[in-house]
Design a protein around this motif. Structure first.
Motif, short mmCIF file in Angstrom:
data_model
loop_
_atom_site.label_atom_id
_atom_site.label_comp_id
_atom_site.label_asym_id
_atom_site.label_seq_id
_atom_site.Cartn_x
_atom_site.Cartn_y
_atom_site.Cartn_z
N ALA A 246 0.84 -1.20 0.00
CA ALA A 246 0.00 0.00 0.00
C ALA A 246 0.87 1.25 0.00
CB ALA A 246 -0.93 0.01 1.22
N HIS A 247 0.35 2.33 -0.57
CA HIS A 247 1.03 3.62 -0.49
C HIS A 247 0.28 4.51 0.49
CE1 HIS A 247 -1.75 3.84 -3.99
NE2 HIS A 247 -1.93 5.11 -3.65
N VAL A 248 1.04 5.29 1.27
CA VAL A 248 0.51 5.97 2.45
C VAL A 248 0.65 7.48 2.32
CG1 VAL A 248 0.71 6.25 4.94
CG2 VAL A 248 1.13 4.00 3.90
N VAL A 249 -0.45 8.19 2.60
CA VAL A 249 -0.42 9.63 2.86
C VAL A 249 -1.16 9.83 4.17
CG1 VAL A 249 -1.00 11.95 2.09
CG2 VAL A 249 -0.39 10.20 0.41
N CYS A 250 -0.42 10.01 5.24
CA CYS A 250 -0.99 10.13 6.59
C CYS A 250 -0.80 11.57 7.07
CB CYS A 250 -0.31 9.14 7.54
SG CYS A 250 -1.03 9.09 9.18
N ARG A 251 -1.92 12.24 7.37
CA ARG A 251 -1.87 13.63 7.81
C ARG A 251 -2.83 13.84 8.98
NH1 ARG A 251 1.74 13.04 4.70
NH2 ARG A 251 2.43 14.44 3.02
N ARG A 258 -5.92 14.20 1.54
CA ARG A 258 -6.48 14.05 0.20
C ARG A 258 -6.01 15.16 -0.73
NH1 ARG A 258 -8.92 9.70 -0.34
NH2 ARG A 258 -9.88 8.63 1.45
N ASP A 259 -5.84 16.36 -0.20
CA ASP A 259 -5.31 17.44 -1.03
C ASP A 259 -3.90 17.12 -1.50
OD1 ASP A 259 -7.64 18.88 -0.78
OD2 ASP A 259 -6.84 20.32 0.67
N TYR A 260 -3.08 16.60 -0.58
CA TYR A 260 -1.71 16.27 -0.98
C TYR A 260 -1.69 15.09 -1.95
CZ TYR A 260 3.25 15.28 -0.86
OH TYR A 260 4.55 15.06 -1.24
N TYR A 261 -2.57 14.12 -1.73
CA TYR A 261 -2.66 12.97 -2.64
C TYR A 261 -2.98 13.44 -4.06
CZ TYR A 261 -3.90 8.16 -4.01
OH TYR A 261 -3.95 6.92 -4.61
N TYR A 263 -2.44 16.40 -5.27
CA TYR A 263 -1.32 17.24 -5.75
C TYR A 263 -0.20 16.39 -6.32
CZ TYR A 263 3.00 19.97 -5.28
OH TYR A 263 4.22 20.55 -5.50
N TYR A 264 0.27 15.40 -5.55
CA TYR A 264 1.46 14.69 -6.01
C TYR A 264 1.16 13.65 -7.08
CZ TYR A 264 1.35 10.03 -3.64
OH TYR A 264 1.07 8.74 -3.27
N SER A 265 -0.05 13.06 -7.06
CA SER A 265 -0.31 11.94 -7.97
C SER A 265 -1.18 12.31 -9.17
CB SER A 265 -0.98 10.79 -7.20
OG SER A 265 -2.23 11.19 -6.67
N VAL A 266 -1.74 13.50 -9.19
CA VAL A 266 -2.51 13.95 -10.35
C VAL A 266 -1.88 15.21 -10.94
CG1 VAL A 266 -4.75 14.76 -11.19
CG2 VAL A 266 -4.65 12.90 -9.53
N GLU A 267 -1.82 16.26 -10.14
CA GLU A 267 -1.29 17.53 -10.66
C GLU A 267 0.20 17.43 -11.00
OE1 GLU A 267 -2.25 20.54 -7.77
OE2 GLU A 267 -4.27 19.73 -7.51
N GLN A 268 0.94 16.64 -10.24
CA GLN A 268 2.38 16.51 -10.47
C GLN A 268 2.77 15.10 -10.94
OE1 GLN A 268 4.85 18.94 -10.19
NE2 GLN A 268 3.07 20.28 -10.15
N GLU A 269 1.84 14.41 -11.56
CA GLU A 269 2.14 13.08 -12.13
C GLU A 269 3.24 13.19 -13.19
OE1 GLU A 269 0.05 11.42 -15.78
OE2 GLU A 269 -1.11 10.52 -14.15
N ASP A 270 4.17 12.27 -13.17
CA ASP A 270 5.16 12.16 -14.25
C ASP A 270 4.52 11.29 -15.34
OD1 ASP A 270 7.25 11.70 -15.98
OD2 ASP A 270 8.74 11.43 -14.39
N LEU A 309 -3.67 4.18 1.15
CA LEU A 309 -4.00 4.47 2.55
C LEU A 309 -3.84 5.96 2.73
CD1 LEU A 309 -2.11 1.54 4.35
CD2 LEU A 309 -4.56 1.69 3.88
N VAL A 310 -4.93 6.69 2.57
CA VAL A 310 -4.90 8.15 2.54
C VAL A 310 -5.88 8.68 3.58
CG1 VAL A 310 -5.24 10.21 1.11
CG2 VAL A 310 -4.35 8.11 0.08
N GLY A 311 -5.38 9.43 4.56
CA GLY A 311 -6.27 9.98 5.56
C GLY A 311 -5.56 10.27 6.86
N THR A 312 -6.34 10.28 7.93
CA THR A 312 -5.81 10.54 9.26
C THR A 312 -5.19 9.27 9.84
OG1 THR A 312 -7.87 9.90 10.35
CG2 THR A 312 -7.69 12.21 9.63
#
Length: 364
Positions: A246-251, A258-261, A263-270, A309-312
């Motif tokens: 799993a990939h994790v964005v824990c905030r 979700r905002d960071y998710y 940002y990095y995986s849609v707006e800044q996708e390579d 795994l994105v969330g608190t």
């Protein structure tokens, strides 16, 4: 004891930290650069916190794109040896492409890491999926890769447990009076894993490996994969554990995560790297359900098609508990930047997993 063999605990590991970007195909400036000092820092953070294992990827050619994704990566035997000398309790896997590494060499290298780590080594046996990588070696994908892998694994086992020099005549390998010393610390061999998705690979894993790592589109769908592997292992007269990635964005808040998710995986996708990786994996690797390629492009940019795994901390702990309840024995985790994000994850999520009863506290 190798931490992978601890009973009654949901194992957690860090995945792909030996390669630039980790598992994210993103252009954000804080993306993981996989410098050695940062890798060592992340491994020691995980080691102190009681994370159970480090699992590297074996990459020889990158995915291109603006970031030349995965072109920078450390070879996994020497990677594990370096970490073995600088950690005290975490398990250290090596990932080896069967067609590219002779089993006699692998036996010596694996045993070396097992001695350096005092029995914490593990082996991830893979056959490779990208023909562009094999072309760098002047070769091509093997027609029946898991037949070769079975022979390779059989030789490794026999080398560690032979009481005389080994003679071996097979379809893929011929050995004359082969010996390897020292043998592994773990007996009869270090723990092994495989990440096969198709039936031939899973049959191989059932016969030769202790753990299977798999992907899924949702946790409920993962139950069918666990049942399938348990059936294959039973037919082989063995038991094995099934893990996921799993990939994790824990905030602190769900919105922040979700905002960071996004940002990095849609707006800044390579985009170039994602297109190449998805095209090659869909054509050659069979590592994901077909639906994943049609519906979950963001997951490939965010974490190479793994589960998000994105969330608190509370939300992420709840998802990990659900994985445990579904029957998974553990999960490898990736982050956009391991050394920056692991401390918060360890401080806030691990205690919740202890309270839920799926992990134990770390001894002082």
């Amino acid at each position: 004891m190798n931490p992978m063999l601890k009973p009654d605990t949901f194992k957690l590991g860090i995945f792909s930290s030996n390669a630039d970007g980790g598992s994210a195909l993103t252009k954000v400036p804080e993306r993981w650069k996989a410098g050695w000092d940062d890798i060592l820092d992340a491994a020691q953070i995980a080691d102190r916190a009681g994370i159970d294992f480090v699992l590297p990827i074996a990459r020889w050619k990158g995915f291109g794109g603006e970031t030349k994704a995965r072109e920078h990566s450390f070879e996994t035997f020497t990677f594990a040896a370096g970490l073995a000398a600088a950690t005290s309790r975490i398990a250290l896997f090596m990932t080896v492409h069967v067609p590219l590494v002779h089993p006699l060499y692998a036996a010596k290298a694996l045993a070396t890491v097992d001695h350096i780590s005092h029995g914490r080594a593990g082996l991830n046996i893979v056959c490779g999926w990208n023909p562009d990588e094999f072309a760098m070696f002047g070769g091509k994908l093997v027609e029946r890769p898991y037949d070769q892998a079975a022979e390779w694994a059989d030789i490794l086992f026999k080398l560690y447990n032979a009481d005389a020099p080994l003679d071996f005549e097979g379809q893929y390998y011929t050995l004359h009076h082969a010996v390897t010393s020292p043998s592994s610390v773990q007996r009869p061999r270090p723990v092994t894993m495989n990440a096969a998705f198709g039936p031939p690979g899973r049959d191989f894993a059932a016969r030769h490996c202790d753990f299977l790592f798999t992907t899924f589109t949702d946790i409920e769908a993962g139950k069918a994969q666990i049942a399938d592997m348990q059936q294959r292992a039973t037919l082989a007269g063995r038991e094995m554990g099934v893990y996921t990635v799993a990939h994790v964005v824990c905030r602190e808040t769900e919105k922040e995560a979700r905002d960071y998710y996004q940002y990095y995986s849609v707006e800044q996708e390579d985009t170039g790297a994602v297109d190449y990786m998805m095209r090659q994996k869909q054509a050659f690797s069979r590592s994901h359900d077909e639906i994943a390629y049609r519906k979950y492009r963001q997951r490939f940019a965010a974490g190479t098609g793994t589960y998000p795994l994105v969330g608190t901390p509370e939300q992420i702990a709840g998802e990990l508990v659900r994985m445990r309840q579904a029957g998974f024995e553990g999960s490898a985790l990736t982050f956009v930047n391991y050394s920056q994000e692991l401390p918060f994850f360890c401080e806030r999520v691990l205690p919740l997993l202890e309270q839920a009863g799926i992990r134990a506290g770390v001894p002082a």
